[in-house]
Design an enzyme around this catalytic site. Sequence first.
Site, PDB file in Angstrom:
ATOM      1  N   ARG A  36      19.431 -13.019  -0.295  1.00 12.74           N
ATOM      2  CA  ARG A  36      19.743 -12.281   1.117  1.00 12.74           C
ATOM      3  C   ARG A  36      18.267 -11.775   0.651  1.00 12.74           C
ATOM      4  O   ARG A  36      17.303 -11.094   1.928  1.00 12.74           O
ATOM      5  CB  ARG A  36      20.849 -12.244   0.664  1.00 12.74           C
ATOM      6  CG  ARG A  36      21.342 -11.605   2.219  1.00 12.74           C
ATOM      7  CD  ARG A  36      22.399 -11.069   2.564  1.00 12.74           C
ATOM      8  NE  ARG A  36      23.413 -11.752   2.006  1.00 12.74           N
ATOM      9  CZ  ARG A  36      23.689 -12.353   2.992  1.00 12.74           C
ATOM     10  NH1 ARG A  36      23.949 -12.625   4.659  1.00 12.74           N
ATOM     11  NH2 ARG A  36      24.228 -13.798   2.764  1.00 12.74           N
ATOM     12  N   THR A  37      17.950 -10.325   0.036  1.00 13.82           N
ATOM     13  CA  THR A  37      17.005  -9.781  -0.007  1.00 13.82           C
ATOM     14  C   THR A  37      15.419  -9.908  -0.452  1.00 13.82           C
ATOM     15  O   THR A  37      14.805  -9.580   0.182  1.00 13.82           O
ATOM     16  CB  THR A  37      17.553  -8.469  -1.176  1.00 13.82           C
ATOM     17  OG1 THR A  37      18.713  -7.902  -1.273  1.00 13.82           O
ATOM     18  CG2 THR A  37      16.388  -7.096  -1.141  1.00 13.82           C
ATOM     19  N   LYS A  77      11.198 -14.578 -21.912  1.00  6.19           N
ATOM     20  CA  LYS A  77      10.816 -14.698 -23.678  1.00  6.19           C
ATOM     21  C   LYS A  77      10.491 -13.297 -23.865  1.00  6.19           C
ATOM     22  O   LYS A  77       9.982 -12.983 -25.487  1.00  6.19           O
ATOM     23  CB  LYS A  77       9.286 -14.792 -23.265  1.00  6.19           C
ATOM     24  CG  LYS A  77       8.885 -16.108 -23.014  1.00  6.19           C
ATOM     25  CD  LYS A  77       7.074 -16.170 -22.348  1.00  6.19           C
ATOM     26  CE  LYS A  77       6.855 -17.694 -21.664  1.00  6.19           C
ATOM     27  NZ  LYS A  77       5.410 -17.434 -20.880  1.00  6.19           N
ATOM     28  N   ARG A 112      14.011  -6.496  -8.059  1.00  8.69           N
ATOM     29  CA  ARG A 112      15.567  -6.198  -8.089  1.00  8.69           C
ATOM     30  C   ARG A 112      15.640  -6.467  -9.978  1.00  8.69           C
ATOM     31  O   ARG A 112      15.192  -7.543 -10.589  1.00  8.69           O
ATOM     32  CB  ARG A 112      16.372  -7.585  -7.738  1.00  8.69           C
ATOM     33  CG  ARG A 112      17.823  -7.552  -7.588  1.00  8.69           C
ATOM     34  CD  ARG A 112      18.598  -7.781  -7.411  1.00  8.69           C
ATOM     35  NE  ARG A 112      18.768  -7.258  -5.778  1.00  8.69           N
ATOM     36  CZ  ARG A 112      19.879  -7.447  -4.836  1.00  8.69           C
ATOM     37  NH1 ARG A 112      20.641  -8.053  -5.625  1.00  8.69           N
ATOM     38  NH2 ARG A 112      19.544  -6.700  -4.186  1.00  8.69           N
ATOM     39  N   HIS A 153      20.187   0.552  -3.898  1.00  5.17           N
ATOM     40  CA  HIS A 153      19.766  -0.315  -3.143  1.00  5.17           C
ATOM     41  C   HIS A 153      19.074   0.665  -2.096  1.00  5.17           C
ATOM     42  O   HIS A 153      19.950   0.285  -0.892  1.00  5.17           O
ATOM     43  CB  HIS A 153      20.586  -1.265  -3.168  1.00  5.17           C
ATOM     44  CG  HIS A 153      20.377  -2.124  -2.308  1.00  5.17           C
ATOM     45  ND1 HIS A 153      19.360  -2.634  -1.835  1.00  5.17           N
ATOM     46  CD2 HIS A 153      21.078  -3.772  -2.331  1.00  5.17           C
ATOM     47  CE1 HIS A 153      18.980  -3.879  -1.614  1.00  5.17           C
ATOM     48  NE2 HIS A 153      20.020  -4.848  -1.459  1.00  5.17           N
TER      49      HIS A 153
END
Lengths: 141, 303
Positions: free
Chosen positions: B51-52, B80, B101, B129
């Site tokens: 969504r974001t 990694k 994020r 956020h």
Amino acid sequence: MNIDGVTTGIVLDHIQAGKSMEIYKLLELDQLECSVAIIQNAVSTKYGRKDIIKIDEQIELDFDALGYIDPNITVNLVKDGKLEKKEHLELPQILTNVLTCKNPRCITTEERGVAQRFYLADKEKRAYRCAYCDVEHTEHK
Amino acid sequence: MRDLINVTDLTEEEIEELIDIASEMMAAPEDYLDLAKGKILGTLFFEPSTRTRLSFTSAMMSLGGNVLGFSEAASSSSAKGESVADTVRTVSYYCDIIAMRHHKEGAPRVASQSSTVPIINAGDGGHFHPTQTLTDLTTIRLTKGRFTDMTIGLCGDLCFGRTVHSLIEAMKRYDGIKFILISPPELRLPKYMRDDLDRDGIEWREVTDMEEVMPELDILYMTRVQRERFFNEEEYLRLKDTYILDMDKLETAKEDLSILHPLPRVNEISTEVDSDPRAKYFEQVRCGRFIRMALIAKMLGLK
């Protein structure tokens, strides 16, 4: 108690009684080659009892770390037998690599090479928060 | 504005300006189709959030810019064992601005220390956020016409719900704001935030029952209890359906209440509420796209 015995060096005075070993470890004074004297439970007119640390060399001190442990400490810089400078500490705004964040969700628990940074959130409560996750540190209170 | 880590990095004036830009963009989106032409947005999603990520992608494409990135840590070099700092430093040479994020709190702060381009925090664990908060603020201003003198009910997971934390941080700066925190005891607002509210002299109280406070509310901010924030599945199952907003519960609500939700919802808002004019959560999605457009344009120095 006076500063006899240190010709050129540092005297940490007015350490809260019983805190001197914590400071000794934090400042890694055991790594020094010069002589270091710890005086515990000395009589203090101001605080009743106090600890003193005498370091026989002018080393670089982490004033922030010292200020965090005990903002009442006085730092006396001695040169050629004379008091060169007297510094009074205060609670630092930022602490770098003094505290470690205990929040398991904080990036500092995972990321390599990140300095542990805390900021002073509440002076009266001596509350420090992680500069990354903002969680308050809960030791040394 | 170099980076956006927390919504409080922005002053009230900067927020107003961003909302003004977003409103202009909403009114005439065709005027902005080439604004970010030749610019690249990096979307570094170490934690998946379709969504974001889509909202950022849509925002950048609506400005005529390009987007590159990854949508989960498994497809990035962090799988990694690369550090966040190294990944971000590398990607910052491929783009002009980064939205990231990460599941760890404070990761965007680390990123901002190694990036050569501006960083937008698109969510860091249960922490902040800010673009969701900007979305919420845009919706509040467009639906209520003001930021002052309101009673805001925050309901659900107030412990791990980062959108709640950021919204409180942003709204407590305005006059006449009162918070009512509606949650089960296990999911109450963290202590440091409650202490902050007290220190700042903000009026707030905690309740466990949504219905008793409904008539007081000007804004009801619903949240989902998020499975991924729990270490213990049993605890999640016990708490997930504590609050379900339906038409019965809205009976005593004000006529001009605005119901917000950062979405996705699960059961916490019954679908029958969707057609009520007080339901603003899909309007929020639209606001989210335009405020991200405004933010990208501003941070790239294009507005």
